[in-house]
Design a protein around this motif. Structure first.
Motif, short mmCIF file in Angstrom:
data_model
loop_
_atom_site.label_atom_id
_atom_site.label_comp_id
_atom_site.label_asym_id
_atom_site.label_seq_id
_atom_site.Cartn_x
_atom_site.Cartn_y
_atom_site.Cartn_z
N GLU A 217 -1.21 1.03 -4.10
CA GLU A 217 -2.04 1.74 -3.13
C GLU A 217 -2.13 3.23 -3.46
O GLU A 217 -3.21 3.83 -3.40
CB GLU A 217 -1.48 1.54 -1.72
N ALA A 218 -1.00 3.82 -3.82
CA ALA A 218 -0.98 5.24 -4.16
C ALA A 218 -1.78 5.51 -5.44
O ALA A 218 -2.49 6.52 -5.54
CB ALA A 218 0.45 5.72 -4.34
N LEU A 219 -1.68 4.61 -6.41
CA LEU A 219 -2.44 4.78 -7.65
C LEU A 219 -3.94 4.68 -7.40
O LEU A 219 -4.72 5.51 -7.89
CB LEU A 219 -2.01 3.72 -8.68
N GLU A 220 -4.35 3.68 -6.63
CA GLU A 220 -5.78 3.47 -6.39
C GLU A 220 -6.37 4.55 -5.48
O GLU A 220 -7.60 4.69 -5.39
CB GLU A 220 -6.03 2.08 -5.82
N ALA A 221 -5.52 5.33 -4.83
CA ALA A 221 -6.01 6.43 -3.99
C ALA A 221 -6.34 7.67 -4.83
O ALA A 221 -6.97 8.61 -4.34
CB ALA A 221 -4.95 6.80 -2.94
N LEU A 222 -5.95 7.66 -6.11
CA LEU A 222 -6.22 8.80 -6.98
C LEU A 222 -7.67 8.77 -7.46
O LEU A 222 -8.20 7.71 -7.80
CB LEU A 222 -5.27 8.76 -8.19
N PRO A 223 -8.34 9.92 -7.51
CA PRO A 223 -9.74 9.98 -7.96
C PRO A 223 -9.91 9.43 -9.38
O PRO A 223 -9.15 9.79 -10.29
CB PRO A 223 -10.06 11.48 -7.93
N GLY A 224 -10.86 8.52 -9.54
CA GLY A 224 -11.13 7.95 -10.85
C GLY A 224 -10.22 6.81 -11.24
O GLY A 224 -10.36 6.24 -12.33
N VAL A 225 -9.28 6.45 -10.38
CA VAL A 225 -8.34 5.37 -10.67
C VAL A 225 -8.71 4.15 -9.84
O VAL A 225 -8.57 4.15 -8.62
CB VAL A 225 -6.89 5.79 -10.38
N GLY A 226 -9.20 3.12 -10.50
CA GLY A 226 -9.54 1.88 -9.83
C GLY A 226 -8.47 0.83 -10.06
O GLY A 226 -7.38 1.13 -10.58
N ARG A 227 -8.78 -0.38 -9.71
CA ARG A 227 -7.80 -1.47 -9.82
C ARG A 227 -7.38 -1.72 -11.26
O ARG A 227 -6.21 -1.93 -11.55
CB ARG A 227 -8.39 -2.76 -9.22
#
Length: 218
Positions: free
Chosen positions: A109-119
């Motif tokens: 969840e924290a990773l996917e909240a970063l701009p430009g970072v998708g699944r």
């Protein structure tokens, strides 16, 4: 693909490449995250060419923030969509500094909240950095999964879920690397190199004439 074919399919890929790794160049978790973020609609070779210079001056979130959007853009301008990627990378770096102590979080969840970072990007980081058995479905994996019948799906998420269900546990950790490399170098988009394919006998799309040759040679 028949269920009984899946284990020998991956066993064959493993024999050919026991310890597959990403072709993106990195030395720490942040560099990997940045490289994968930059790799959308770009080749790994093209990303590596740009990041060699970029990481020489900014290989931590704090240094990337200090470099700024213009500075990052200057280093990655050979990559497609470089301006937008530069903005996302600097903003992602700022969030890592302010919210995660400058560390890449071990949390989807924290990773996917970063701009430009998708699944897909999150899955690469979770797999490569933290050792989780995730499936980062890119165009190569999507193509191979559908073409071989391993895990057919209409979109990347369907393919990802299918792979997680069908890939034997002992192969899950490296499976997405084997599939990416197979799609990149053998099961190519325009003309798959079926005559060079080591797992042809298990493929739903194998040309009948080549299968006959395999059977005759056995």
């Amino acid at each position: 693909m028949k269920t009984s074919s899946i284990e020998p399919f991956f066993a064959t890929l493993k024999v050919a490449n026991p310890h597959p790794v990403t072709e993106l160049e990195y030395t720490n978790a942040f560099e990997l995250l940045a490289a994968v973020l930059l790799s959308a609609q770009a080749t790994d070779a093209g990303v590596n060419k740009a990041t060699r210079k970029l990481f020489a001056v900014a290989n931590t979130p704090a240094k990337m923030v200090a470099l700024g959007v213009e500075g990052v853009s200057e280093h990655i301008k050979t990559i497609g969509l470089f301006r937008n990627k530069a903005k996302n990378l600097v903003e992602t770096s700022r969030i890592l500094v302010e919210q995660h102590g400058g560390q890449v979080p071990h949390d989807r969840e924290a990773l996917e909240a970063l701009p430009g970072v998708g699944r897909k990007t999150a899955n690469v980081v979770l797999n490569v950095v933290f050792g989780e058995p995730t499936m980062a479905v890119d165009t190569h994996i999507f193509r191979v999964s559908n073409r071989t019948g391993l895990a057919p799906g209409k979109n990347p998420l369907e393919v990802e879920m299918g792979l997680l269900r069908r890939v034997p546990p002992e192969y899950l950790h490296h499976a997405h690397h084997w599939l990416i490399l197979h799609g990149r170098y053998v099961c190519q988009a325009r003309r798959p190199l079926c005559e060079q394919c080591q797992v042809l006998r298990y493929c739903d799309s194998a040309p009948p004439e080549l299968l006959k040759k395999l059977t005759a040679a056995a």
